[in-house]
Design a protein around this motif. Structure first.
Motif, PDB file in Angstrom:
ATOM      1  N   GLU A 291     -43.022  -9.441 -75.169  1.00 12.19           N
ATOM      2  CA  GLU A 291     -42.258  -8.987 -76.344  1.00 12.19           C
ATOM      3  C   GLU A 291     -41.185  -8.030 -75.848  1.00 12.19           C
ATOM      4  O   GLU A 291     -41.291  -7.467 -74.756  1.00 12.19           O
ATOM      5  N   ILE A 292     -40.163  -7.820 -76.663  1.00 14.23           N
ATOM      6  CA  ILE A 292     -39.087  -6.882 -76.306  1.00 14.23           C
ATOM      7  C   ILE A 292     -38.534  -6.260 -77.582  1.00 14.23           C
ATOM      8  O   ILE A 292     -38.537  -6.922 -78.631  1.00 14.23           O
ATOM      9  N   ASP A 293     -38.082  -5.019 -77.509  1.00 13.92           N
ATOM     10  CA  ASP A 293     -37.395  -4.404 -78.645  1.00 13.92           C
ATOM     11  C   ASP A 293     -36.000  -5.032 -78.710  1.00 13.92           C
ATOM     12  O   ASP A 293     -35.204  -4.887 -77.776  1.00 13.92           O
ATOM     13  N   LYS A 294     -35.708  -5.722 -79.813  1.00 15.98           N
ATOM     14  CA  LYS A 294     -34.444  -6.463 -79.895  1.00 15.98           C
ATOM     15  C   LYS A 294     -33.235  -5.581 -80.148  1.00 15.98           C
ATOM     16  O   LYS A 294     -32.105  -5.981 -79.887  1.00 15.98           O
ATOM     17  N   GLN A 295     -33.462  -4.382 -80.710  1.00 21.23           N
ATOM     18  CA  GLN A 295     -32.325  -3.570 -81.157  1.00 21.23           C
ATOM     19  C   GLN A 295     -31.288  -3.285 -80.061  1.00 21.23           C
ATOM     20  O   GLN A 295     -30.089  -3.458 -80.298  1.00 21.23           O
ATOM     21  N   PRO A 296     -31.720  -2.888 -78.849  1.00 22.91           N
ATOM     22  CA  PRO A 296     -30.706  -2.662 -77.796  1.00 22.91           C
ATOM     23  C   PRO A 296     -29.908  -3.927 -77.465  1.00 22.91           C
ATOM     24  O   PRO A 296     -28.723  -3.840 -77.143  1.00 22.91           O
ATOM     25  N   LEU A 297     -30.520  -5.083 -77.597  1.00 25.29           N
ATOM     26  CA  LEU A 297     -29.802  -6.340 -77.340  1.00 25.29           C
ATOM     27  C   LEU A 297     -28.786  -6.593 -78.457  1.00 25.29           C
ATOM     28  O   LEU A 297     -27.647  -6.977 -78.206  1.00 25.29           O
ATOM     29  N   ILE A 298     -29.222  -6.345 -79.691  1.00 20.33           N
ATOM     30  CA  ILE A 298     -28.330  -6.518 -80.844  1.00 20.33           C
ATOM     31  C   ILE A 298     -27.117  -5.593 -80.687  1.00 20.33           C
ATOM     32  O   ILE A 298     -25.968  -6.003 -80.844  1.00 20.33           O
ATOM     33  N   ASP A 299     -27.394  -4.344 -80.333  1.00 16.55           N
ATOM     34  CA  ASP A 299     -26.308  -3.359 -80.179  1.00 16.55           C
ATOM     35  C   ASP A 299     -25.327  -3.774 -79.080  1.00 16.55           C
ATOM     36  O   ASP A 299     -24.121  -3.560 -79.207  1.00 16.55           O
ATOM     37  N   ALA A 300     -25.851  -4.368 -78.019  1.00 18.43           N
ATOM     38  CA  ALA A 300     -24.995  -4.770 -76.890  1.00 18.43           C
ATOM     39  C   ALA A 300     -24.051  -5.923 -77.244  1.00 18.43           C
ATOM     40  O   ALA A 300     -23.122  -6.217 -76.492  1.00 18.43           O
ATOM     41  N   MET A 301     -24.286  -6.568 -78.376  1.00 18.04           N
ATOM     42  CA  MET A 301     -23.478  -7.734 -78.749  1.00 18.04           C
ATOM     43  C   MET A 301     -22.186  -7.401 -79.491  1.00 18.04           C
ATOM     44  O   MET A 301     -21.387  -8.271 -79.781  1.00 18.04           O
ATOM     45  N   LYS A 302     -21.971  -6.115 -79.779  1.00 19.86           N
ATOM     46  CA  LYS A 302     -20.775  -5.710 -80.541  1.00 19.86           C
ATOM     47  C   LYS A 302     -19.471  -6.245 -79.915  1.00 19.86           C
ATOM     48  O   LYS A 302     -18.647  -6.846 -80.624  1.00 19.86           O
ATOM     49  N   PRO A 303     -19.264  -6.090 -78.591  1.00 19.29           N
ATOM     50  CA  PRO A 303     -18.020  -6.619 -78.002  1.00 19.29           C
ATOM     51  C   PRO A 303     -17.900  -8.147 -78.121  1.00 19.29           C
ATOM     52  O   PRO A 303     -16.792  -8.663 -78.203  1.00 19.29           O
ATOM     53  N   VAL A 304     -19.039  -8.835 -78.132  1.00 21.13           N
ATOM     54  CA  VAL A 304     -19.004 -10.298 -78.258  1.00 21.13           C
ATOM     55  C   VAL A 304     -18.513 -10.676 -79.666  1.00 21.13           C
ATOM     56  O   VAL A 304     -17.672 -11.561 -79.833  1.00 21.13           O
ATOM     57  N   TYR A 305     -19.028  -9.966 -80.677  1.00 16.40           N
ATOM     58  CA  TYR A 305     -18.567 -10.201 -82.048  1.00 16.40           C
ATOM     59  C   TYR A 305     -17.070  -9.897 -82.154  1.00 16.40           C
ATOM     60  O   TYR A 305     -16.307 -10.668 -82.735  1.00 16.40           O
ATOM     61  N   ASP A 306     -16.662  -8.764 -81.592  1.00 16.00           N
ATOM     62  CA  ASP A 306     -15.252  -8.377 -81.681  1.00 16.00           C
ATOM     63  C   ASP A 306     -14.354  -9.438 -81.051  1.00 16.00           C
ATOM     64  O   ASP A 306     -13.302  -9.777 -81.573  1.00 16.00           O
ATOM     65  N   LYS A 307     -14.802  -9.973 -79.923  1.00 19.64           N
ATOM     66  CA  LYS A 307     -13.976 -10.958 -79.208  1.00 19.64           C
ATOM     67  C   LYS A 307     -13.874 -12.281 -79.972  1.00 19.64           C
ATOM     68  O   LYS A 307     -12.802 -12.852 -80.087  1.00 19.64           O
ATOM     69  N   TYR A 308     -14.997 -12.767 -80.500  1.00 21.65           N
ATOM     70  CA  TYR A 308     -14.985 -14.108 -81.089  1.00 21.65           C
ATOM     71  C   TYR A 308     -14.625 -14.139 -82.570  1.00 21.65           C
ATOM     72  O   TYR A 308     -14.229 -15.190 -83.076  1.00 21.65           O
ATOM     73  N   LEU A 309     -14.760 -13.025 -83.245  1.00 18.55           N
ATOM     74  CA  LEU A 309     -14.309 -13.003 -84.644  1.00 18.55           C
ATOM     75  C   LEU A 309     -12.858 -12.529 -84.624  1.00 18.55           C
ATOM     76  O   LEU A 309     -12.517 -11.467 -85.145  1.00 18.55           O
ATOM     77  N   SER A 310     -12.028 -13.359 -83.990  1.00 19.26           N
ATOM     78  CA  SER A 310     -10.669 -12.946 -83.643  1.00 19.26           C
ATOM     79  C   SER A 310      -9.653 -13.182 -84.748  1.00 19.26           C
ATOM     80  O   SER A 310      -8.531 -12.714 -84.660  1.00 19.26           O
ATOM     81  N   THR A 311     -10.016 -13.917 -85.793  1.00 23.71           N
ATOM     82  CA  THR A 311      -9.064 -14.147 -86.893  1.00 23.71           C
ATOM     83  C   THR A 311      -9.748 -13.727 -88.196  1.00 23.71           C
ATOM     84  O   THR A 311     -10.992 -13.694 -88.263  1.00 23.71           O
ATOM     85  N   PRO A 312      -8.953 -13.453 -89.250  1.00 21.70           N
ATOM     86  CA  PRO A 312      -9.574 -13.089 -90.542  1.00 21.70           C
ATOM     87  C   PRO A 312     -10.501 -14.191 -91.049  1.00 21.70           C
ATOM     88  O   PRO A 312     -11.538 -13.907 -91.646  1.00 21.70           O
ATOM     89  N   GLU A 313     -10.157 -15.472 -90.765  1.00 25.77           N
ATOM     90  CA  GLU A 313     -10.979 -16.596 -91.238  1.00 25.77           C
ATOM     91  C   GLU A 313     -12.355 -16.594 -90.561  1.00 25.77           C
ATOM     92  O   GLU A 313     -13.373 -16.799 -91.220  1.00 25.77           O
ATOM     93  N   LEU A 314     -12.363 -16.365 -89.249  1.00 26.18           N
ATOM     94  CA  LEU A 314     -13.643 -16.371 -88.524  1.00 26.18           C
ATOM     95  C   LEU A 314     -14.492 -15.159 -88.914  1.00 26.18           C
ATOM     96  O   LEU A 314     -15.713 -15.245 -89.044  1.00 26.18           O
ATOM     97  N   LYS A 315     -13.815 -14.029 -89.132  1.00 30.25           N
ATOM     98  CA  LYS A 315     -14.516 -12.810 -89.571  1.00 30.25           C
ATOM     99  C   LYS A 315     -15.174 -13.050 -90.933  1.00 30.25           C
ATOM    100  O   LYS A 315     -16.331 -12.690 -91.161  1.00 30.25           O
ATOM    101  N   ASP A 316     -14.404 -13.691 -91.806  1.00 27.85           N
ATOM    102  CA  ASP A 316     -14.891 -13.983 -93.151  1.00 27.85           C
ATOM    103  C   ASP A 316     -16.082 -14.955 -93.092  1.00 27.85           C
ATOM    104  O   ASP A 316     -17.057 -14.790 -93.830  1.00 27.85           O
ATOM    105  N   LEU A 317     -15.985 -15.931 -92.211  1.00 28.30           N
ATOM    106  CA  LEU A 317     -17.088 -16.880 -92.046  1.00 28.30           C
ATOM    107  C   LEU A 317     -18.363 -16.144 -91.620  1.00 28.30           C
ATOM    108  O   LEU A 317     -19.447 -16.369 -92.180  1.00 28.30           O
ATOM    109  N   ALA A 318     -18.224 -15.216 -90.676  1.00 27.62           N
ATOM    110  CA  ALA A 318     -19.390 -14.439 -90.213  1.00 27.62           C
ATOM    111  C   ALA A 318     -19.969 -13.614 -91.355  1.00 27.62           C
ATOM    112  O   ALA A 318     -21.193 -13.563 -91.557  1.00 27.62           O
ATOM    113  N   THR A 319     -19.087 -12.989 -92.129  1.00 26.93           N
ATOM    114  CA  THR A 319     -19.554 -12.162 -93.246  1.00 26.93           C
ATOM    115  C   THR A 319     -20.303 -13.004 -94.262  1.00 26.93           C
ATOM    116  O   THR A 319     -21.361 -12.598 -94.777  1.00 26.93           O
TER     117      THR A 319
END
Ligand code: GTR
Length: 325
Positions: A291-319
């Protein structure tokens, strides 16, 4: 004598009837990287049976399992080129081709398998299927792929720090590469068929996948440690070549679309059973589950979200995905 010649005439007529009905059947080819018996393979076979039945035998589907027609990157190209009629692949290898597929491939975007199923069954799923059209493909259905987790041949991973510097194979997608690199490990993208020997020879330390893939590809024989970090729930997609699609009458197109849709519940039934079975097989073989505490992994993904949600449309899709119940 008379009787004999009547019989031959009848036999001849019957043989030509058979020949004409055989030539009237079009066999559509479908590729899958998984072996016979795997839920995706069986679901596409089931769809084929429905198509055959509903077209009165004018169409049949032949599934080529076990990457017989190539790795997913290659079969995607073949399908776009109209060489292959159907293809069942993960959304992962589509990330570089269809930008919308990057969003459901993001780590931890889905909260649960139910969340993923509801999203893909609803309007967002419909929108994502449509996104394939711009790439000479027709999106037909999404299948399940459970949750992907990391496994390796070296040691139990119980914290993010344990992953530092380890080499993990990933699907050939920048989303996957960035995810692993952001976790402090090193990503090695390669085709699925090469993973077993890469693990065995130590070219990589580990890989990541769901229970049925970990088991059916026998990776557990050469990677004895799995960590339940469940970082991604990347849906599988069934696409048809637009070239093949355009050859169908609109009535037959509707039959294909409906048969694909009808195969989803069959797939899920097979999937739920196979997940349990695969886990039991690998645990019985001595695989150590951590087992592993997922929270540090979730937190580490912020730059990945920032990079791939690069347009308002993709951001909206994620939301909208995150807001789906
Ligand atoms: C599996 C997926 C395959 C393939 C494989 C991989 O979960 O079902 O289509 O993409 O992962 O890691 O290459």
């Amino acid at each position: 004598m008379m009787h004999f010649s009547r019989l031959t005439t009848m036999a001849f007529a019957f043989a030509s009837l058979l020949a004409s009905s055989a030539s009237a059947q079009t066999v559509l080819r479908s590729a899958d990287t998984h072996p016979d018996g795997y839920p995706t393979v069986e679901a596409v076979k089931y769809m084929g049976e429905l198509i055959k039945e509903r077209t009165g035998g004018r169409y049949a589907v032949e599934v080529y399992p076990s990457a017989q027609l190539g790795e997913e990157k290659d079969t995607i190209e073949q399908t776009q080129a109209g060489v292959l009629d159907f293809n069942r692949v993960s959304m992962g290898p589509f990330n570089g081709i269809v930008p919308e597929t990057r969003v459901p491939s993001l780590p931890y975007i889905f909260r649960s398998a139910d969340h993923m199923r509801h999203t893909m069954d609803g309007p967002i799923g419909g929108e994502l299927l449509k996104a394939f059209e711009a790439h000479n493909l027709v999106g037909l259905a999404f299948y399940d792929s459970g949750a992907r987790s990391f496994y390796n041949s070296k040691k139990p991973i119980t914290s993010l720090a344990d992953m530092k510097g380890m080499k993990f194979r990933v699907i050939q997608s920048d989303v996957f590469v960035d995810m692993v690199n952001q976790l402090g490990a090193n990503a090695t993208p390669m085709g699925y068929g090469e993973v077993y020997s890469a693990l065995e020879t130590g070219v990589i330390d580990g890989a990541e996948n769901n229970w049925p893939s970990f088991e059916s590809a026998k990776h557990y024989e050469v990677a004895k440690y799995i960590t339940l970090d469940q970082h991604q729930m990347v849906p599988e997609v069934l696409v048809m070549s637009k070239t093949s699609w355009d050859k169908l009458s609109s009535e037959d197109q509707a039959i294909v679309k409906q048969a694909a849709k009808d195969s989803v519940s069959k797939m899920r039934e097979l999937w739920d059973a196979r997940e349990k079975k695969s886990r039991a097989i690998v645990e019985a073989a001595g695989v150590k589950v951590s087992e592993i505490d997922k929270q540090p992994l979730i937190d580490a993904m912020k730059p990945v979200y920032d990079k791939y949600l690069s347009t308002p449309e993709l951001k909206d899709l994620a939301t909208r995905i995150q807001a789906t119940e």
